[in-house]
Write a protein that holds these residues in place. Structure first.
Motif, PDB file in Angstrom:
ATOM      1  N   SER A   1      12.032   0.557   1.065  1.00  0.00           N
ATOM      2  CA  SER A   1      11.074  -0.132   1.930  1.00  0.00           C
ATOM      3  C   SER A   1       9.663  -0.032   1.364  1.00  0.00           C
ATOM      4  O   SER A   1       9.387   0.802   0.499  1.00  0.00           O
ATOM      5  CB  SER A   1      11.125   0.453   3.339  1.00  0.00           C
TER       6      SER A   1
ATOM      7  N   VAL B   1       6.608   8.192  -6.182  1.00  0.00           N
ATOM      8  CA  VAL B   1       7.638   7.147  -6.157  1.00  0.00           C
ATOM      9  C   VAL B   1       7.844   6.529  -7.539  1.00  0.00           C
ATOM     10  O   VAL B   1       8.896   5.959  -7.818  1.00  0.00           O
ATOM     11  CB  VAL B   1       7.329   6.024  -5.143  1.00  0.00           C
TER      12      VAL B   1
ATOM     13  N   THR C   1       4.640  10.266  -1.191  1.00  0.00           N
ATOM     14  CA  THR C   1       5.056   8.911  -0.825  1.00  0.00           C
ATOM     15  C   THR C   1       4.302   7.815  -1.586  1.00  0.00           C
ATOM     16  O   THR C   1       4.732   6.664  -1.564  1.00  0.00           O
ATOM     17  CB  THR C   1       4.881   8.668   0.691  1.00  0.00           C
TER      18      THR C   1
ATOM     19  N   VAL D   1      13.218  11.112  -4.996  1.00  0.00           N
ATOM     20  CA  VAL D   1      11.880  11.629  -5.294  1.00  0.00           C
ATOM     21  C   VAL D   1      11.829  13.101  -4.863  1.00  0.00           C
ATOM     22  O   VAL D   1      12.388  13.479  -3.830  1.00  0.00           O
ATOM     23  CB  VAL D   1      10.806  10.801  -4.542  1.00  0.00           C
TER      24      VAL D   1
ATOM     25  N   GLY E   1      16.537   7.178  -8.150  1.00  0.00           N
ATOM     26  CA  GLY E   1      16.180   6.770  -6.788  1.00  0.00           C
ATOM     27  C   GLY E   1      15.781   7.916  -5.873  1.00  0.00           C
ATOM     28  O   GLY E   1      15.491   7.699  -4.713  1.00  0.00           O
TER      29      GLY E   1
ATOM     30  N   ILE F   1       0.814  -1.221   0.000  1.00  0.00           N
ATOM     31  CA  ILE F   1       0.000   0.000   0.000  1.00  0.00           C
ATOM     32  C   ILE F   1       0.849   1.273   0.000  1.00  0.00           C
ATOM     33  O   ILE F   1       0.324   2.364  -0.114  1.00  0.00           O
ATOM     34  CB  ILE F   1      -1.020   0.026   1.167  1.00  0.00           C
TER      35      ILE F   1
ATOM     36  N   LYS G   1       5.111   2.773  -0.986  1.00  0.00           N
ATOM     37  CA  LYS G   1       6.485   2.464  -1.374  1.00  0.00           C
ATOM     38  C   LYS G   1       7.375   3.649  -1.052  1.00  0.00           C
ATOM     39  O   LYS G   1       6.977   4.793  -1.266  1.00  0.00           O
ATOM     40  CB  LYS G   1       6.560   2.182  -2.878  1.00  0.00           C
ATOM     41  N   ASP G   2       8.561   3.348  -0.544  1.00  0.00           N
ATOM     42  CA  ASP G   2       9.513   4.423  -0.267  1.00  0.00           C
ATOM     43  C   ASP G   2      10.829   4.041  -0.930  1.00  0.00           C
ATOM     44  O   ASP G   2      11.625   3.282  -0.377  1.00  0.00           O
ATOM     45  CB  ASP G   2       9.690   4.569   1.253  1.00  0.00           C
ATOM     46  N   ILE G   3      11.020   4.550  -2.140  1.00  0.00           N
ATOM     47  CA  ILE G   3      12.198   4.160  -2.928  1.00  0.00           C
ATOM     48  C   ILE G   3      13.491   4.668  -2.303  1.00  0.00           C
ATOM     49  O   ILE G   3      14.521   4.011  -2.363  1.00  0.00           O
ATOM     50  CB  ILE G   3      12.041   4.592  -4.409  1.00  0.00           C
TER      51      ILE G   3
END
Lengths: 280, 102
Positions: free
Chosen positions: A141, B23, B19, B31, B29, A133, A135-137
């Motif tokens: 994670s 992304v 978030t 944002v 890599g 639900i 995403k943290d690129i």
């Protein structure tokens, strides 16, 4: 007594830092995060799906532009050539339509296969299906839809439907959990080549990158070799696909060789994942 | 109070947008951090006696902390430092003629 403004700022700063220190050391942090994930997950899911669709659209536009450019390069000679290109384009469109139909067919087949694979996986492991639900690129994670109340345990391995290793469970909240991807800098584990007894240490390099280090110099490795988890270490079950070697880095001054690995999963396409609950 | 509520809601939506949506549009890599951009803008545009810049830094940082893997307070401290820097140092020594204080 009236305090000078500078002192007020310093006191406020110290109080703020102490407050956050205390907050991070107590379970209150998890409760606060869980509350916000609970109220935000429907919006997050919608935004996340929209992002996926928009990014797909832009990729398609890019592909069309490349195709056009390719055609333009051949079309400036004369009008006859234009006509020829036009014919070629018509054929290409027909070809694309046919390809589209075939792809749709493949998609359906893929869905069936996914289910079949899932069934196969469930014979091997006890799994819990989770939905991504968030995403943290930048932190490598993911936020997934199950938490402590669903039986998720810390450090449980997380795989996708193709039995490729995605990561492990990090922080657990009541209703949600964080998945630390294998590309996260915190992650290191033993891995080996799928078709040879060549072992190495797999390290997350951050921003979706992986490296296989400490491979003995004398061992022959090449681009395209598949890397799987090794039975040593016991962090992840053995035999899970990790990725593919994309570059071998050999140096005369080093006793070991290193390889750049491309993960077996696409960060942007991660949708449904499986948490292995019976490992260890 | 109305401004404060609008700011809180906007920062919450921005944090979710950043978030969840952005992304997919990362650059190597990284944002784009809309929250920090907002904090910088609010701090630059506000009238010196007001504290909307500091409030936005606190709220924006809090939302970023909630939706990221860092410890709670990480982004709050970063954005507060940026806002305080703009409020007390940058604006004292640098005058940008196109910026009209609100």
């Amino acid at each position: 007594m009236k305090l000078p403004p500078k002192l007020k700022i310093i006191i406020a700063g110290v109080l703020l830092v102490s407050f956050f220190l205390v907050l991070n050391l107590t379970p209150a942090k998890k409760e606060i995060k869980n509350f916000f994930y609970l109220i935000s997950s429907p919006i997050q899911k919608t935004l996340w799906r929209a992002g996926d669709k928009v990014s797909d659209f832009f990729e398609m536009v890019k592909e069309i532009k490349n195709l056009k450019k390719e055609v333009d390069e051949h079309s400036f000679i004369d009008t006859l050539r234009y006509a020829w290109v036009n014919e070629e384009l018509k054929l290409k469109i027909q070809e694309l339509i046919a390809e589209n139909v075939a792809l749709k067919e493949l998609k359906r087949e893929n869905e069936v296969l996914r289910e079949a694979l899932k069934a196969g996986l469930e014979k091997e492991f006890k799994l819990l299906s989770v939905e991504v639900i968030g995403k943290d690129i930048s932190q490598d994670s993911l936020l997934v839809s199950l938490g402590s109340k669903d039986g998720i345990l810390k450090d449980s391995p997380v795989i996708n439907q193709q039995k490729a290793l995605v990561g492990k469970i990090g922080a657990i909240y009541q209703n949600y959990s964080k998945v630390i991807l294998i590309s996260n800098k915190e992650i290191t584990f033993d891995a080996k080549l799928s078709d040879a007894e060549i072992y190495g240490l797999l390290k997350g390099e951050g921003k979706g990158k992986l490296a296989l280090d400490l491979i003995p110099r004398e061992k022959e490795i090449k681009e395209g070799d598949l890397v799987v988890t090794a039975p040593l270490g016991g962090i992840f079950p053995k035999g899970l696909l990790v990725g593919e070697i994309v570059k071998v880095l050999k140096s005369d001054v080093k006793a070991w060789q290193e390889a750049e690995i491309s993960p077996a999963f696409n960060f942007k396409e991660l949708d449904t994942l499986f948490v292995i609950t019976n490992f260890k | 109070m109305r401004n404060f509520l609008i700011l809180t809601l906007s920062l919450y939506i921005l944090a979710l947008f950043q978030t969840s949506f952005l992304v997919y549009f990362d650059i190597s890599g990284y944002v784009l951090n809309f929250i920090l951009i907002t904090v910088i803008f609010v701090s630059l545009l506000e009238n010196p006696p007001k504290n909307l810049g500091i409030s936005s830094a606190f709220i924006g940082g809090f939302f970023l902390d909630i939706f990221s893997e860092n410890f709670l307070g990480f982004w709050i401290l970063i954005s507060l430092l940026i806002s305080l820097f703009i409020k007390f140092i940058f604006r004292k020594h640098v005058r940008i003629p196109i910026i009209k204080r609100v």
